[in-house]
Design an enzyme around this catalytic site. Structure first.
Site, PDB file in Angstrom:
ATOM      1  N   ASP A 192      15.136  -7.598  23.712  1.00 24.36           N
ATOM      2  CA  ASP A 192      14.857  -7.623  25.148  1.00 24.36           C
ATOM      3  C   ASP A 192      14.960  -6.209  25.717  1.00 24.36           C
ATOM      4  O   ASP A 192      16.044  -5.617  25.707  1.00 24.36           O
ATOM      5  CB  ASP A 192      15.873  -8.554  25.828  1.00 24.36           C
ATOM      6  CG  ASP A 192      15.545  -8.795  27.282  1.00 24.36           C
ATOM      7  OD1 ASP A 192      14.457  -8.383  27.728  1.00 24.36           O
ATOM      8  OD2 ASP A 192      16.387  -9.388  27.988  1.00 24.36           O
ATOM      9  N   GLY A 203       9.565  -9.023  25.661  1.00 22.50           N
ATOM     10  CA  GLY A 203      10.069  -8.537  24.388  1.00 22.50           C
ATOM     11  C   GLY A 203       9.485  -9.198  23.166  1.00 22.50           C
ATOM     12  O   GLY A 203       8.354  -9.701  23.170  1.00 22.50           O
ATOM     13  N   ARG A 240       4.182 -19.814  28.612  1.00 25.02           N
ATOM     14  CA  ARG A 240       5.276 -19.264  29.425  1.00 25.02           C
ATOM     15  C   ARG A 240       4.947 -19.459  30.891  1.00 25.02           C
ATOM     16  O   ARG A 240       3.770 -19.460  31.295  1.00 25.02           O
ATOM     17  CB  ARG A 240       5.477 -17.761  29.144  1.00 25.02           C
ATOM     18  CG  ARG A 240       5.804 -17.394  27.712  1.00 25.02           C
ATOM     19  CD  ARG A 240       7.007 -18.150  27.147  1.00 25.02           C
ATOM     20  NE  ARG A 240       8.218 -18.007  27.915  1.00 25.02           N
ATOM     21  CZ  ARG A 240       9.169 -17.089  27.683  1.00 25.02           C
ATOM     22  NH1 ARG A 240       9.012 -16.228  26.705  1.00 25.02           N
ATOM     23  NH2 ARG A 240      10.255 -17.059  28.423  1.00 25.02           N
ATOM     24  N   HIS A 283      -2.764  13.387 -25.555  1.00 27.77           N
ATOM     25  CA  HIS A 283      -4.139  13.629 -25.117  1.00 27.77           C
ATOM     26  C   HIS A 283      -4.807  12.291 -24.802  1.00 27.77           C
ATOM     27  O   HIS A 283      -5.112  11.496 -25.690  1.00 27.77           O
ATOM     28  CB  HIS A 283      -4.888  14.361 -26.232  1.00 27.77           C
ATOM     29  CG  HIS A 283      -6.228  14.887 -25.815  1.00 27.77           C
ATOM     30  ND1 HIS A 283      -6.972  15.747 -26.603  1.00 27.77           N
ATOM     31  CD2 HIS A 283      -6.979  14.705 -24.706  1.00 27.77           C
ATOM     32  CE1 HIS A 283      -8.100  16.047 -25.996  1.00 27.77           C
ATOM     33  NE2 HIS A 283      -8.131  15.408 -24.838  1.00 27.77           N
ATOM     34  N   LYS A 322       9.737  -1.790  -9.096  1.00 30.05           N
ATOM     35  CA  LYS A 322      10.808  -0.807  -9.285  1.00 30.05           C
ATOM     36  C   LYS A 322      12.112  -1.431  -8.798  1.00 30.05           C
ATOM     37  O   LYS A 322      12.252  -1.731  -7.618  1.00 30.05           O
ATOM     38  CB  LYS A 322      10.513   0.479  -8.519  1.00 30.05           C
ATOM     39  CG  LYS A 322      11.486   1.603  -8.839  1.00 30.05           C
ATOM     40  CD  LYS A 322      11.096   2.875  -8.125  1.00 30.05           C
ATOM     41  CE  LYS A 322      11.948   4.042  -8.605  1.00 30.05           C
ATOM     42  NZ  LYS A 322      13.388   3.807  -8.436  1.00 30.05           N
TER      43      LYS A 322
END
Length: 891
Positions: free
Chosen positions: A149, A186, A254, A400, A584
């Protein structure tokens, strides 16, 4: 569902339930003109993604029966817990008993319930982090929520920055978070849990996370609710994990001036400088395209008796690879290897009475004829030099990667490097014979040559020095036999120990240029050899782990040193070569030998770790089909796995320093370790032992998988291959990097599919690609710290030179210890100035101390934003070797 116009009451059917709706033209969002019909339509179209997030959770509603109003004049809101008396009987419900009362809540378990919410203008749907079981009892939380927030002076961009910092911490705990832009100011982070922790435990963890973020980023993060502390910062609100608290449900509307939505997002979106809150039309478009980033956290039961719960995630070690380890080499390809890389050529001439060949007029004529000095990077001298006098002869063995991988074995003789191509590399065991194809003589300058021979040129490919040093020639019978002792580098492919080789011409093996290369059984022929061997063993050999036995295994006097990878990036992978990609692992490297039913574990520096990790003795009994693994030598990484099955180096450290047997046994119960095997140097084979170090990676990998079974603590993580793009433009490296990021691992290791194992050597055949980037920066100022850093430096302000000026690159507040901060303070106070050397945003310039921009440092970071800012930079240290003018963007 219902039509989108008309205010008359009508009855509709939703998901098999009959619902009376009315006032469909009623405007619920005046500023956008969004009506109740629009709201009902939205809820119907997102029900398949909203219901899984709300199902089996008690729903608290916020109702705006007369609409949400406007920014200046908000509408009246009603907060509702108990189910309305007017609610249809078919709405599922559950009760929560308190000491003095009982609340009965609706359960949004199907689309019809959402439709009823829309009818009564219950625009916001709020739910807790736990669900009811089918018997009506509350379960443990199945998620943890962090509400980011912004305080005054901060905004969505700062919330995104904190979200990424949270993700780092959560990834380290093997917890997967999904970001949701709240539809207000937020961001909410939803972290999937497995339901084994209580509400109190989850709240404690969330609180600790918030405090840890505040401690590491005091200029950006606050964990205290007091408004006076929140200016310019982001509150990490951990309190919503309380069992009595609720959070707006993902995909809920909302009650703002416009119809915004709590919208699940991807992390790529969170990183975007264009990040913004989304309204219901944006979300409808996303949902209808199939995008649902939070789907894995939803309830996917098919009946009430099945019970709720999120989809289970896979363990890190069980993640599937996108491809296999690559096909095994065919008989035809193995046969073609024997052709060598450069082909046969003319030889050194007729031998003299002493066995040495008289030098012809131009021993390098054939060498020059095969090369264009204007195109190749190889040395091409105009004439053959005279033989050197008074100096020890030298040798070089070069790896090589031409049409086929081979090793060029070159010995100085008569002023040139007499050369052989060895397809499988020099033998390191006395019972191994290698084909060596004699090629043209090479100039002495070739002894130091490394690099790329251009495509289209003779011998095109990558050349690197495998080992080099001096030789002692015991015998040189021209065209017939050579015996020599080679003394290489301590870190070379020969292991830092003098090796006595014999080369014997063998035309019966397919041609007059074919020779047999073998390691002599008698390795102590000369006094110099014996002395050098003793010195090499004293200076470089690791301690023998096995007590009371002269040999580590029956075949090896010493455990081999592990092969090492070279740091690099995707661009270092030659596109014409086949690569295989491994994860890894963040742990401790171990070479493991199986001797008489016991696992002998040796660290990279030769330390015996066998007693330290008793649970890894399991390996000795994991031979495939019950076979005895005696004599096997394997390579892997020891890791401790955190709560979510991801490597946790901090946990491993609790095991690494123990010495007492009781402490070790207790720790093994509390923090068990795992061994991730990825290579085999030897495996049992028909009553003997098969040596693999000179075999290609793919064959070693196949041998490992065939010889060893998985166990409770022993794993063989999958690999990705190949580096070449598929029909969709993706390659193994793309999949591997994506997997490593998803799993929160350090990065990946790229290995040439045809590469041999080079003990103790750091080779470009193995390239480690880390999930982080580095950037040099110029320090232009600093801000005073808070809390534990009060009176000291809280963060450094840094910039990067660009177009003749300095461009602000952000703040660095992590990666320092107390000593670093002291050193920085001393350096910076000596060069303070009154004005900023670059344009710095007001929020970052507040209370800043400016300095002359001449000190250079280096940071680790995740990416550069569109605005030129470094995302979550971490301090790595000062760069006194660099001037500010030398700095530039590395991307």
């Amino acid at each position: 569902m219902a039509g989108r116009s008309g205010s008359q009451r009508q009855t509709v059917e939703v998901a098999g339930q009959r619902l009376r709706v009315s006032n469909l033209d009623k405007v619920l969002y005046p500023e956008a003109g969004t009506t109740k019909a629009d709201v009902l339509d939205y809820l119907a179209r997102v029900a398949h993604v909203l219901v899984p997030q709300a199902a089996w959770r008690p729903v608290t509603r916020k109702r705006w029966v007369d609409g949400v109003g406007t920014e200046d004049k908000p509408g009246k809101v009603f907060f509702r817990k108990d189910l309305e008396d007017s609610a249809p009987d078919w709405i599922p419900r559950a009760a929560i008993k308190h000491k003095d009362h009982t609340n009965t809540y609706p359960l949004a378990n199907d689309p019809a319930v959402l439709a009823w919410f829309g009818q009564v203008a219950a625009l916001e749907v709020h739910v807790p982090q736990w669900r009811f079981a089918p018997d009506g009892t509350p379960r443990n939380p199945d998620r943890m929520v962090l509400d980011l927030d912004p305080g005054e002076g901060a905004g969505l961009a700062e919330c995104a920055e904190v979200a990424l910092l949270c993700r780092e911490l959560l990834d380290g705990m093997d917890l997967t978070a999904v970001p949701v832009t709240s539809g207000s100011k937020g961001i909410h982070l939803y972290v999937a849990l497995d339901g084994t922790y209580t509400t109190e435990q989850v709240s404690d963890v969330a609180h600790e996370l918030a405090r840890a973020l505040e401690a590491d980023h005091p200029d950006l993060v606050v964990s205290d609710m007091k408004k006076t502390l929140r200016t310019g910062k982001v509150l990490v609100d951990w309190s919503q994990n309380n069992g009595n608290k609720t959070t707006v449900c993902p995909y809920s509307l909302r009650g703002r001036a416009r119809p915004m939505v709590a919208a699940p997002r991807t992390w790529k979106e969170i990183k975007s400088p264009d990040l913004a809150q989304l309204d219901y039309l944006d979300v409808l478009e996303r949902v209808e395209s199939g995008l649902d980033p939070i789907a894995e956290q939803g309830w996917h039961g098919t009946s009430e008796t099945e019970g709720p719960g999120p989809r289970a995630g896979r363990k890190a070690a069980e993640q599937p690879s996108s491809a296999g380890d690559g096909p095994s080499e065919s008989k035809e390809s193995k046969k073609s290897k024997k052709s060598g890389g450069n082909g046969a050529a003319g030889r050194t001439g007729k031998k003299g009475d002493d066995g040495a060949a008289p030098a012809p007029a131009d021993r390098l004529a054939e060498y020059r004829a095969k090369r264009d000095a204007t195109k190749t990077r190889e040395p091409v001298p105009e004439e053959s030099p005279a033989p050197r006098e008074g100096e020890e002869p030298i040798f070089v063995i070069q790896e090589h990667h031409a049409r086929r991988l081979h090793y060029d074995f070159r010995l100085e003789h008569s002023g040139v490097l007499v050369s052989w191509a060895v397809p499988k590399g020099p033998p390191l065991e006395t019972d191994e014979n290698r084909l060596a194809v004699q090629t043209e003589d090479h100039p002495m300058e070739y002894a130091t040559f490394e690099g790329e021979i251009a495509k289209g040129e003779y011998g095109a490919g990558q050349v690197s020095i495998w080992d080099s040093g001096t030789i002692e020639i015991e015998k040189w019978r021209e065209g017939k036999e050579v015996i020599a002792v080679l003394s290489g580098r301590p870190d070379g492919g020969l292991g830092g120990v003098p090796r006595r080789f014999a080369l014997i011409n063998a035309p019966g093996m397919g041609g007059e240029d074919n020779w047999l290369l073998k390691l002599m059984k008698d390795q102590s022929r000369s006094p110099r050899d014996r002395a050098a061997r003793r010195e090499a063993q004293r200076s470089s050999a690791p301690k023998k782990p096995r007590q009371g036995d002269a040999r580590w295994t029956e075949e090896l006097e010493e455990p081999p040193a592990p092969m090492l990878a070279t740091a690099g990036g995707v661009g270092d992978l030659a596109p014409d070569d086949d690569w295989v990609f491994e994860m890894k692992w963040d742990g401790v490297r171990a070479i493991v030998g199986i001797v008489d039913g016991k696992a002998q574990l040796t660290s990279r520096n030769g330390r015996d770790m066998s007693a330290l990790y008793p649970e890894l003795q399991e390996l000795a009994g994991l031979g495939a089909d019950g076979a005895d693994l005696h004599g096997a030598v394997l390579d892997g990484e020891i890791v401790a796995l955190g709560a979510g099955h991801r490597p946790d180096f901090g946990l491993l450290q609790t095991r690494m320093k123990l010495t007492r047997k009781k402490e070790i046994e207790a720790a093994a119960e509390k923090v068990p370790v795992h061994l991730m095997l990825f290579d085999a140097l030897r495996v049992p084979d028909d009553g003997g032992v098969r040596a693999l170090m000179r075999e290609p990676y793919t064959e070693r990998r196949e041998a490992l998988l065939a010889a060893v079974e998985e166990g409770e603590h022993i794993h063989q993580p999958p690999a990705h291959g190949t580096s070449r793009d598929d029909a969709d433009g993706r390659s193994g490296v793309d999949d591997a990097i994506e997997s490593s990021l998803e799993l929160g691992l350090e990065g990946i290791i790229a290995k040439r599919a045809d590469s041999t194992y080079q003990p103790g050597r750091r080779s470009r055949n193995w390239i480690k690609i880390k999930n982080e980037k580095h950037q040099e920066v110029v320090v232009i100022g600093w801000r005073t710290g808070l809390g534990s850093r009060a009176g000291s430096i809280g963060s450094l302000l840094v910039a990067v030179p660009e177009d003749g000026g300095l461009v602000y690159a952000g703040r660095v507040g992590t990666g320092f210890d107390d000593r670093d901060l002291e050193e920085a303070a001393q350096k910076l106070r000596r060069i303070e100035r009154k004005t900023p050397p670059a344009d710095v945003p007001r929020a970052d310039a507040r209370d800043a101390h400016w300095v002359t921009p001449r000190l250079v440092g280096e940071v680790r970071y995740s990416e550069v934003t569109g605005g030129g800012r470094l995302r979550h930079p971490v301090w790595r240290g000062w760069r006194p070797d660099k001037d500010a003018d030398d700095v530039g963007w590395e991307e």
